[in-house]
Design a protein around this motif. Structure first.
Motif, PDB file in Angstrom:
ATOM      1  N   UNK A 114      11.686  91.601   2.244  1.00 25.40           N
ATOM      2  CA  UNK A 114      10.583  90.888   2.304  1.00 25.40           C
ATOM      3  C   UNK A 114       9.526  91.581   3.202  1.00 25.40           C
ATOM      4  N   UNK A 115       9.866  92.465   4.128  1.00 26.32           N
ATOM      5  CA  UNK A 115       9.166  92.912   4.861  1.00 26.32           C
ATOM      6  C   UNK A 115       7.788  93.807   3.873  1.00 26.32           C
ATOM      7  N   UNK A 116       8.320  94.139   2.700  1.00 22.37           N
ATOM      8  CA  UNK A 116       7.364  94.849   1.771  1.00 22.37           C
ATOM      9  C   UNK A 116       6.010  94.190   1.486  1.00 22.37           C
ATOM     10  N   UNK A 117       6.438  92.782   1.324  1.00 22.46           N
ATOM     11  CA  UNK A 117       5.465  91.627   1.020  1.00 22.46           C
ATOM     12  C   UNK A 117       4.622  91.502   2.195  1.00 22.46           C
ATOM     13  N   UNK A 120       1.997  94.070   3.071  1.00 24.37           N
ATOM     14  CA  UNK A 120       1.065  93.892   2.090  1.00 24.37           C
ATOM     15  C   UNK A 120       0.234  92.937   2.324  1.00 24.37           C
ATOM     16  N   UNK A 121       0.442  91.690   2.588  1.00 29.12           N
ATOM     17  CA  UNK A 121      -0.272  90.613   2.810  1.00 29.12           C
ATOM     18  C   UNK A 121      -0.900  90.909   4.195  1.00 29.12           C
ATOM     19  N   UNK A 122      -0.154  91.235   5.137  1.00 24.64           N
ATOM     20  CA  UNK A 122      -0.943  91.766   6.734  1.00 24.64           C
ATOM     21  C   UNK A 122      -1.987  92.669   6.485  1.00 24.64           C
ATOM     22  N   UNK A 123      -1.913  93.794   5.516  1.00 26.41           N
ATOM     23  CA  UNK A 123      -3.157  94.450   5.245  1.00 26.41           C
ATOM     24  C   UNK A 123      -4.182  93.898   4.543  1.00 26.41           C
ATOM     25  N   UNK A 142       0.268  95.336  13.458  1.00 28.61           N
ATOM     26  CA  UNK A 142       0.867  95.753  12.207  1.00 28.61           C
ATOM     27  C   UNK A 142       1.509  97.117  12.177  1.00 28.61           C
ATOM     28  N   UNK A 143       0.974  98.035  13.085  1.00 23.02           N
ATOM     29  CA  UNK A 143       1.689  99.287  13.314  1.00 23.02           C
ATOM     30  C   UNK A 143       3.299  98.905  13.873  1.00 23.02           C
ATOM     31  N   UNK A 144       3.064  97.993  14.992  1.00 18.40           N
ATOM     32  CA  UNK A 144       4.346  97.737  15.782  1.00 18.40           C
ATOM     33  C   UNK A 144       5.535  96.944  14.886  1.00 18.40           C
ATOM     34  N   UNK A 145       4.827  96.078  13.969  1.00 16.33           N
ATOM     35  CA  UNK A 145       5.853  95.316  13.048  1.00 16.33           C
ATOM     36  C   UNK A 145       6.496  96.064  11.928  1.00 16.33           C
ATOM     37  N   UNK A 181      -0.512 100.607   2.153  1.00 17.38           N
ATOM     38  CA  UNK A 181      -0.493  99.592   1.461  1.00 17.38           C
ATOM     39  C   UNK A 181      -0.201  99.830   0.146  1.00 17.38           C
ATOM     40  N   UNK A 182      -0.834 100.933  -0.411  1.00 17.59           N
ATOM     41  CA  UNK A 182      -0.597 101.340  -1.795  1.00 17.59           C
ATOM     42  C   UNK A 182       0.646 101.723  -2.074  1.00 17.59           C
TER      43      UNK A 182
END
Length: 217
Positions: A114-117, A120-123, A142-145, A181-182
């Motif tokens: 789920x971290x992939x989605x 992407x949403x955070x970006x 975002x970097x830390x997470x 993100x891409x």
């Protein structure tokens, strides 16, 4: 002539006379508390001072309120049968559908990716931010997470993309994570999307539409 006792008192210098009685271990003053280090201003994952932690928790709470609730957020509107069918036409159509993103995210959760989605949403949220102060803050989180190797939700990025992010984090912008993100978008497309189309979850949605339509007719 002074007595021996008086002579002993005279031999005691002024320093000895003015010295306070020594304290026992029980009465010794406690050691001074260590001074708190000034809050660091770096973006790296090693920064863990209380000030940053409080800001981190506050922003994460705001972000999680937007992203976490699957049933009441992106899946609140039941997709039409045509919309569900369109998700199989292309990954872009799935990702451009709020309901599609919600269903796909729930599927990723079953695969522990789920971290992939979430990344992407955070970006996407970062790219929509216009306030530079908030850009700096969100980029750091975002970097830390998702980028830091110390994070349990680290996403899979190649070394070239990671080096680019590390350089851009010196002066973060709304597009700091575009390459990453891409790369994650492509990973979801090639790896998870085909399995999603074959999953019982998606097949159930395909069957649910016609049955509801026929029952309403």
């Amino acid at each position: 002539m002074p007595t021996p006792h008086e002579a002993e008192k005279q031999n005691t210098g002024p320093e000895e006379a003015d010295r306070p009685p020594s304290m026992s271990n029980h009465d010794a003053a406690p050691p001074a508390a260590p001074s708190r280090n000034p809050c660091c201003l770096c973006w790296c994952c090693c920064c863990s001072c209380s000030w940053n932690e409080e800001r981190r928790r506050a922003w994460q709470a705001s972000r999680e309120n937007k992203l976490q609730p699957l049933p009441s957020c992106e899946v609140c509107a039941t997709p039409s049968p045509e919309e569900v069918q369109s998700w199989a036409q292309s990954f872009d159509k799935l990702m451009h559908s709020p309901a599609g993103r919600g269903v796909f995210r729930a599927f990723l959760r079953t695969e522990y990716s789920e971290e992939n989605m979430l990344f992407w949403l955070a970006c996407e949220e970062l790219k929509a931010e216009a306030n530079q102060h908030m850009v700096d803050e969100k980029a750091r989180l975002i970097y830390e997470d998702y980028v830091s190797i110390l994070s349990p939700r680290e996403v899979s990025l190649d070394s070239r993309v990671r080096e680019g992010i590390n350089k851009k984090m010196q002066e973060p912008s709304a597009h700091t994570f575009d390459d990453a993100q891409l790369q994650i978008y492509t990973l979801m497309h090639r790896d998870s999307y085909p399995r999603f189309l074959s999953s019982p979850t998606y097949r159930a949605l395909l069957l649910q539409g016609p049955s509801q339509s026929s029952s309403e007719a």
